[in-house]
Enzyme design. Structure first.
Site, PDB file in Angstrom:
ATOM      1  N   LYS A   1      49.348 -61.416 -10.635  1.00  0.00           N
ATOM      2  CA  LYS A   1      49.555 -61.289  -9.186  1.00  0.00           C
ATOM      3  C   LYS A   1      48.441 -62.020  -8.435  1.00  0.00           C
ATOM      4  O   LYS A   1      48.695 -62.725  -7.460  1.00  0.00           O
ATOM      5  CB  LYS A   1      49.621 -59.803  -8.786  1.00  0.00           C
ATOM      6  CG  LYS A   1      50.916 -59.146  -9.251  1.00  0.00           C
ATOM      7  CD  LYS A   1      50.938 -57.630  -9.118  1.00  0.00           C
ATOM      8  CE  LYS A   1      52.201 -57.080  -9.784  1.00  0.00           C
ATOM      9  NZ  LYS A   1      52.308 -55.624  -9.753  1.00  0.00           N
TER      10      LYS A   1
ATOM     11  N   GLN B   1      48.791 -50.613  -8.475  1.00  0.00           N
ATOM     12  CA  GLN B   1      49.460 -50.872  -9.750  1.00  0.00           C
ATOM     13  C   GLN B   1      49.806 -49.547 -10.438  1.00  0.00           C
ATOM     14  O   GLN B   1      48.973 -48.652 -10.558  1.00  0.00           O
ATOM     15  CB  GLN B   1      48.550 -51.742 -10.642  1.00  0.00           C
ATOM     16  CG  GLN B   1      49.201 -52.240 -11.915  1.00  0.00           C
ATOM     17  CD  GLN B   1      50.383 -53.179 -11.692  1.00  0.00           C
ATOM     18  OE1 GLN B   1      50.439 -53.894 -10.696  1.00  0.00           O
ATOM     19  NE2 GLN B   1      51.321 -53.181 -12.606  1.00  0.00           N
TER      20      GLN B   1
ATOM     21  N   ASP C   1      55.338 -53.478  -2.200  1.00  0.00           N
ATOM     22  CA  ASP C   1      56.123 -53.135  -3.397  1.00  0.00           C
ATOM     23  C   ASP C   1      57.496 -52.577  -3.019  1.00  0.00           C
ATOM     24  O   ASP C   1      58.391 -52.508  -3.865  1.00  0.00           O
ATOM     25  CB  ASP C   1      55.382 -52.069  -4.221  1.00  0.00           C
ATOM     26  CG  ASP C   1      54.680 -52.635  -5.443  1.00  0.00           C
ATOM     27  OD1 ASP C   1      55.187 -53.622  -6.006  1.00  0.00           O
ATOM     28  OD2 ASP C   1      53.632 -52.074  -5.822  1.00  0.00           O
TER      29      ASP C   1
HETATM   30  N1  GUN Z   1      53.986 -51.424 -12.714  1.00  0.00           N
HETATM   31  C1  GUN Z   1      55.020 -52.065 -13.336  1.00  0.00           C
HETATM   32  N2  GUN Z   1      55.727 -52.776 -12.439  1.00  0.00           N
HETATM   33  C2  GUN Z   1      55.146 -52.603 -11.233  1.00  0.00           C
HETATM   34  C3  GUN Z   1      55.413 -53.106  -9.920  1.00  0.00           C
HETATM   35  O1  GUN Z   1      56.361 -53.851  -9.666  1.00  0.00           O
HETATM   36  N3  GUN Z   1      54.552 -52.685  -8.947  1.00  0.00           N
HETATM   37  C4  GUN Z   1      53.522 -51.853  -9.196  1.00  0.00           C
HETATM   38  N4  GUN Z   1      52.758 -51.496  -8.182  1.00  0.00           N
HETATM   39  N5  GUN Z   1      53.242 -51.371 -10.391  1.00  0.00           N
HETATM   40  C5  GUN Z   1      54.054 -51.750 -11.402  1.00  0.00           C
END
Ligand code: GUN
Length: 278
Positions: free
Chosen positions: A49, A93, A116
């Site tokens: 990211k 996350q 998200d």
């Molecule tokens: N953990 C696995 N996929 C995601 C996601 O798309 N966003 C977040 N914040 N955590 C994750």
């Protein structure tokens, strides 16, 4: 001949469009990324990211908190980031350590910064067709289909899996595209009978190579959300690609299908977030 839907290429196209927009409009965008603990998979995702932010020209602020951080401390950090005018998006996350309440943490993020798309307000807006952030994986699947020329209007779409992050928002997005939508899950009586009706089959069940050609109608479009490490560390999806691909009209591979789209859509949400905070 079945079409192999190239998620890597389509995600690159989206990232390039966003990079161009950020540059042309001279946009100053900041994403705050919070990771609690050091789950190795999360570290890889967070790293990807940050790299995507750098590519597009989005500033990323990294917060790496120790596993034993009290929940109140994380909530306090989110509150501070909510107030900061120079922070446009906040991402926590997942998964979080067991002593933290994920729902409570998500609900603390301002819906205006919820890149998200996990906040109940974002989910509610999606369900009644109002503007708001959309969960990145299902939003990415819509882009994959649109940019591959797959018609959704009036088509039978079957989704296998009912998670809050993929299955449920996917169903709402397909409905928005005027598809006829069915969601299957672990209690579905005759799964094959239902999946065989699909013109578009979206699979997010978390079981390696579960979907074989017996589950798929000839000429269907198959989207595979799963990712697993199989024999000899080789990555595979929820769909048995070699078995299913020959009978499909189009199919996403694993890796290189849905996966790269999630980050592209996160970047898209960050650019949208900047627009909300004019
Ligand atoms: N953990 C696995 N996929 C995601 C996601 O798309 N966003 C977040 N914040 N955590 C994750």
């Amino acid at each position: 001949m079945s079409i192999r839907i190239d998620g890597k290429q389509i995600s690159q196209q989206i990232k390039d469009e966003l990079k161009e927009k950020v540059k042309n409009e001279n946009l100053d965008i900041t994403l705050a990324v919070i990771q609690v603990g050091n789950d190795p998979a999360s570290t890889v995702y967070v790293g990807n990211k940050k790299k995507a932010c750098e590519y597009i020209g989005i500033r990323s602020l990294a917060y790496e908190l120790p596993e034993e951080t009290p929940e109140a401390e994380l909530l306090e950090l989110i509150e501070q980031l909510n107030k900061r005018e120079d922070v446009n998006g906040i991402l926590v996350q997942l998964p979080l350590p067991a002593h933290m309440d994920e729902d409570k943490v998500i609900q603390t993020i301002s819906p205006k910064k919820d890149v998200d798309g996990f906040h109940p307000q974002s989910v509610g807006a999606l369900s009644i067709g109002q503007p708001g952030f959309v969960s990145c994986t299902p939003a990415g699947i819509i882009q994959l289909l649109k940019r591959s020329g797959v018609e959704m209007d009036g088509k039978e779409c079957v989704i296998v899996g009912r998670s809050n992050i993929v299955g449920k928002p996917m169903a709402l997005l397909m409905l928005r595209e005027n598809a006829t939508v069915t969601i299957c899950h672990s209690h579905t009586k005759d799964l094959k009978e239902v999946t065989k009706r699909a013109d578009i089959l979206i699979v997010a069940i978390g079981k390696p190579k579960f979907i074989t050609k017996e589950y798929v109608k000839e000429g269907a479009v198959v989207i595979d959300v799963g990712i697993h490490r199989g024999v000899e560390q080789k990555l595979c999806g929820d769909v048995d690609y070699e078995d299913v691909a020959p009978i499909t009209h189009a199919i996403t591979p694993v890796p290189g299908g849905v996966g790269p789209m999630t980050i592209a859509m996160l970047m898209n949400n960050c650019v949208e977030a900047r627009g909300l905070q004019e």
